[in-house]
Design a protein around this motif. Structure first.
Motif, PDB file in Angstrom:
ATOM      1  N   GLY A   8      32.969  35.449  43.589  1.00 17.86           N
ATOM      2  CA  GLY A   8      33.966  35.430  42.515  1.00 17.86           C
ATOM      3  C   GLY A   8      33.870  36.556  41.503  1.00 17.86           C
ATOM      4  N   ARG A   9      32.659  37.041  41.237  1.00 19.54           N
ATOM      5  CA  ARG A   9      32.515  38.092  40.219  1.00 19.54           C
ATOM      6  C   ARG A   9      32.913  39.461  40.750  1.00 19.54           C
ATOM      7  NH1 ARG A   9      27.685  35.337  39.331  1.00 19.54           N
ATOM      8  NH2 ARG A   9      26.502  36.871  40.491  1.00 19.54           N
ATOM      9  N   ASP A  10      33.113  39.550  42.077  1.00 23.44           N
ATOM     10  CA  ASP A  10      33.337  40.855  42.716  1.00 23.44           C
ATOM     11  C   ASP A  10      34.821  41.029  43.051  1.00 23.44           C
ATOM     12  OD1 ASP A  10      32.823  43.273  43.842  1.00 23.44           O
ATOM     13  OD2 ASP A  10      31.204  42.570  45.131  1.00 23.44           O
ATOM     14  N   TYR A  11      35.675  40.849  42.065  1.00 25.09           N
ATOM     15  CA  TYR A  11      37.126  40.804  42.322  1.00 25.09           C
ATOM     16  C   TYR A  11      37.624  42.085  43.002  1.00 25.09           C
ATOM     17  CZ  TYR A  11      41.962  39.410  41.619  1.00 25.09           C
ATOM     18  OH  TYR A  11      43.266  39.048  41.828  1.00 25.09           O
ATOM     19  N   ASP A  12      37.381  43.231  42.370  1.00 23.88           N
ATOM     20  CA  ASP A  12      37.885  44.488  42.938  1.00 23.88           C
ATOM     21  C   ASP A  12      37.192  44.834  44.252  1.00 23.88           C
ATOM     22  OD1 ASP A  12      39.486  44.585  40.755  1.00 23.88           O
ATOM     23  OD2 ASP A  12      38.843  46.563  40.054  1.00 23.88           O
ATOM     24  N   GLY A  13      35.943  44.421  44.379  1.00 27.52           N
ATOM     25  CA  GLY A  13      35.234  44.658  45.638  1.00 27.52           C
ATOM     26  C   GLY A  13      35.939  43.932  46.775  1.00 27.52           C
ATOM     27  N   LEU A  14      36.263  42.653  46.540  1.00 21.94           N
ATOM     28  CA  LEU A  14      36.910  41.835  47.578  1.00 21.94           C
ATOM     29  C   LEU A  14      38.342  42.285  47.832  1.00 21.94           C
ATOM     30  CD1 LEU A  14      35.648  38.336  46.431  1.00 21.94           C
ATOM     31  CD2 LEU A  14      34.903  39.605  48.435  1.00 21.94           C
ATOM     32  N   ALA A  15      39.006  42.761  46.779  1.00 19.87           N
ATOM     33  CA  ALA A  15      40.412  43.138  46.929  1.00 19.87           C
ATOM     34  C   ALA A  15      40.556  44.567  47.441  1.00 19.87           C
ATOM     35  CB  ALA A  15      41.130  42.997  45.586  1.00 19.87           C
ATOM     36  N   GLU A  16      39.731  45.457  46.925  1.00 17.33           N
ATOM     37  CA  GLU A  16      39.951  46.877  47.224  1.00 17.33           C
ATOM     38  C   GLU A  16      38.777  47.530  47.965  1.00 17.33           C
ATOM     39  OE1 GLU A  16      40.749  48.650  43.410  1.00 17.33           O
ATOM     40  OE2 GLU A  16      41.886  46.888  42.819  1.00 17.33           O
ATOM     41  N   HIS A  17      37.651  47.686  47.269  1.00 17.80           N
ATOM     42  CA  HIS A  17      36.622  48.582  47.790  1.00 17.80           C
ATOM     43  C   HIS A  17      36.034  48.119  49.115  1.00 17.80           C
ATOM     44  CE1 HIS A  17      36.375  48.858  43.202  1.00 17.80           C
ATOM     45  NE2 HIS A  17      37.191  49.793  43.618  1.00 17.80           N
TER      46      HIS A  17
END
Lengths: 651, 42
Positions: A126-135
């Motif tokens: 949950g804390r890794d929003y941009d990681g999961l969505a983008e990077h």
């Protein structure tokens, strides 16, 4: 295993970077600086190597292994740098115990580095929003297809992506932990760079506090455990500033070239790096070095440094131009335009960015009616808000980030209190070192730039860190002598450190079971990531060639399938406004290879009532059975998975 | 390499130190406020 993969890549990258610096005669003599610069260049070279493999469709485990072996061989003469670097680091650490306050500071730094090492190894949740969505999602898509191709539904995939290339290597060997460790390690590089700047220009007593000010920032602690890219921009920027200050002191052109190169490396990670690059090049012209130097010579070397920096970053911007027609896609749309983008999307995107900060952005009609200067200085950009921004950033971080609720913003996305606590103190100091003024002047335009562009706390931290040595120096000056007055500053830093360690524990303790194998990855992700329930179903029950369109959800990494952000604002791939009925939507799904649709109702509360074209088309497609429900999820009821009818769209 | 040699006047050290401490205390106070607000559901 994750650590070994990370270590192998790093051990191939650093000596290769050192070799590059040796060949270009830009290698600093001092070992710590050489190590940092070599790691920076090495990671960028490995990133470019991965990009070449990806562009030619050879992004496979064997090809990357061969590439890394090639880098390792190329850097053969510089392998001593690795063990010498480790020995020097240990030496620094032990010597630090001789200085006042340095023993507790070293202990806190060690705790933060070790604690965040654990959070870096936890599965992205949950804390890794941009990681999961983008990077991570981008890297996973490249790895699935063994190819780096534009992901047209996600405009972020056209950005410079050096970190995503490193993440691809981790994912290629089935290790998201290795991918996250690359980001974590850039945080370590930033700490070392802040430490070095303070040591070289403010004396040995300042170096520990300088690193501490950065390390106890809640945002830094959070970033160390996620697959974002900000720590890389931060690290490369700090190394660039270190080289720039060395040039200011020595007047040796190689130091300025190195500063240009390092700042250019920052631009391979994120366009934001261009701000520091521009400011450094400008400062090289304006700020006179300690030793007198004719302006013409300064100009010549600055131009050369600028060219070097641009050259190292250029391929990413050329790629974006070739793919989209815009080197800064989707920014500067009014100048360059951009494929599958439009003026209304550009406006909405710009408004979204300008909304961060204290106060609300006036409605667009009001803005349009204002004169240009007033439009520029309205809403969160009213001039007085520039003065109160340091207080807002410290005490109300939710105004400068995606609002997660005050507590979460304070614990995760706050820059922390020590910047505001320590930096103003230098104003009362007399006899300030020359480098202190240099750093303040470098920061000032970056601070204005941040204020006028996008007031996101996470975008400020990579430039704010250039003041970490200044804050460290202020701490040393105010605690010098050990008199009564010094106890207040010591108490303040101790309290801030204790708070940071508390925050660290909040992040580390839940991660320990999954990192040490006491809890399964699935159970951990089920508890900590709501989109994991539909993701796991998709990964298990849809065919390998499935493509999932998403509405109200962008965190698609765990799908292990191709995804497609289908909402209007992401791209013009689906022309909702030109569609007459749901059959047109289904036809377009077929053309785009979309087999399933995942809807997150939590972000589409008016899905069943809205008159918005997209929502209406979706509703009608569901009503007509052209999208049929495959799965309603029992735990996270806000998710619905539909299959696209194979025969639909023909009517 | 520059090194700090002089000591600040006591009033500067006290005023600066108090500012520093106040800032950090206020930050911690914000965390406690946010925590109690969360518990209270407000």
């Amino acid at each position: 295993m994750s650590f070994i993969i990370f270590l192998v890549v790093t051990c191939a990258a650093v000596p290769a970077g050192a070799q590059f610096l040796r060949l270009t005669k830009l290698a600093p003599q001092a070992l710590p600086e050489r190590l940092l610069a070599s790691a920076t260049v090495g990671y960028v070279l490995v990133g470019y190597g991965t990009l070449i493999l990806g562009l030619t469709g050879h992004l496979t485990a064997w090809a990357v292994a061969a590439m890394l072996a090639g880098f390792a061989v190329a850097g053969l003469g510089n392998w001593n740098l690795l063990w010498e670097g480790v020995l020097t680091g240990l030496n620094f650490l032990f010597r630090a115990f001789r200085m006042p306050f340095h023993a507790p500071i070293a202990a806190i730094l060690l705790l933060i580095v070790s604690g965040t090492f654990i959070t870096a190894l936890e599965p992205p949740a949950g804390r890794d929003y941009d990681g999961l969505a983008e990077h991570l999602a981008q890297a996973a898509a490249y790895v699935r297809h063994a190819e780096v191709t534009p992901l047209w539904y996600d405009h972020h995939s056209h950005f410079p992506s050096n970190m995503q290339m490193l993440y691809s290597i981790g994912l290629l060997y089935h290790s998201e932990g290795a991918a996250k460790l690359f980001h974590w390690f850039h945080g370590i590089m930033a700490l070392v760079a802040a430490f070095l700047i303070a040591r070289r220009f403010f004396g040995p007593r300042s170096c520990g506090p300088a690193a501490l000010v950065l390390a106890v920032s809640p945002m830094f602690i959070w970033l160390m455990g996620v697959a974002y890219v900000d720590l890389a921009v931060m690290a490369y920027g700090l190394v660039a500033v270190l080289a720039f200050l060395r040039w200011q002191k020595s007047g040796v052109p190689a130091d300025l070239m190195l500063a240009g190169l390092m700042a250019g490396c920052g631009m391979t990670v994120k366009m934001q790096g261009a701000a520091l690059f521009g400011i450094l090049m400008l400062a090289a012209l304006i700020m006179k070095p300690q030793l007198p130097l004719a302006f013409v010579r300064r100009l010549k070397w600055t131009v050369l440094a600028g060219i070097i920096g641009l050259m190292i970053a250029l391929p990413w911007y050329v790629r974006s131009t070739l793919n989209t027609g815009n080197p800064f896609y989707p920014f500067a749309y009014s100048i360059f335009g951009g494929k599958l983008w439009s003026a209304d999307r550009a406006l909405a995107y710009q408004r979204h960015q300008l909304e961060f900060g204290l106060g609300d952005l006036p409605p667009q009609q009001e803005l349009d009616a204002m004169p240009a200067w007033q439009r520029f200085l309205s809403g969160p950009r009213e001039p007085w808000k520039w003065l109160v921004a340091p207080f807002g950033l410290t005490f109300m971080p939710w105004e400068y980030e995606v609002n997660l609720g005050p507590l979460q913003n304070l614990l995760m996305t706050s820059v922390g209190p020590l910047w505001l606590a320590l930096l103003p103190l230098v104003l009362l100091l007399r006899g300030r070192p020359r480098a202190l003024s240099r750093l303040m002047w470098l920061f000032l335009p970056l601070w204005v730039w941040w204020f006028m562009s996008m007031q996101l706390g996470r975008y400020l931290l990579p430039t704010l860190v250039i003041l970490a040595p200044v804050a460290g120096y202020a701490f040393v000056r105010y605690t010098r002598g050990g008199r009564t007055g010094s106890y207040f500053a010591v108490a303040a830093v101790s309290l801030a450190s204790a708070t940071a360690l508390g925050i660290l524990m909040l992040l580390v303790v839940p991660a320990v079971p999954v990192v040490f194998g006491l809890e399964t990855r699935e159970s951990y992700l089920m508890r900590n990531l709501e989109v994991y329930e539909p993701s796991a179903y998709i990964a298990m029950h849809t065919p390998p060639n499935a493509r999932i369109a998403t509405y109200g959800e962008v965190r698609t990494y765990h799908f292990q399938r191709d995804a497609f952000w289908a909402e209007y604002g992401h791209s013009s791939l689906i022309a909702y406004n030109d569609m007459k009925g749901p059959q047109d939507l289904i036809r377009r799904y077929h053309e785009l290879g979309i087999t399933h649709v995942l809807i997150n109702q939590a972000y589409l509360p008016d899905l069943w009532t809205s008159q918005d074209t997209t929502m209406r088309l979706l509703r009608e497609a569901i009503r007509d059975g052209q999208l049929h429900l495959v799965r309603a999820f029992p735990v996270h009821r806000n998710y619905l998975l539909f299959a696209v009818s194979p025969g639909g769209g023909g009517a | 390499m520059p090194e700090v040699t002089d000591e600040l006047p006591v009033w500067v050290q006290v005023a600066g130190g108090l500012w520093c401490l106040l800032t950090v205390v206020l930050f911690v106070r914000q965390i406690l406020w946010a925590y109690t607000a969360l518990l209270g559901g407000s």
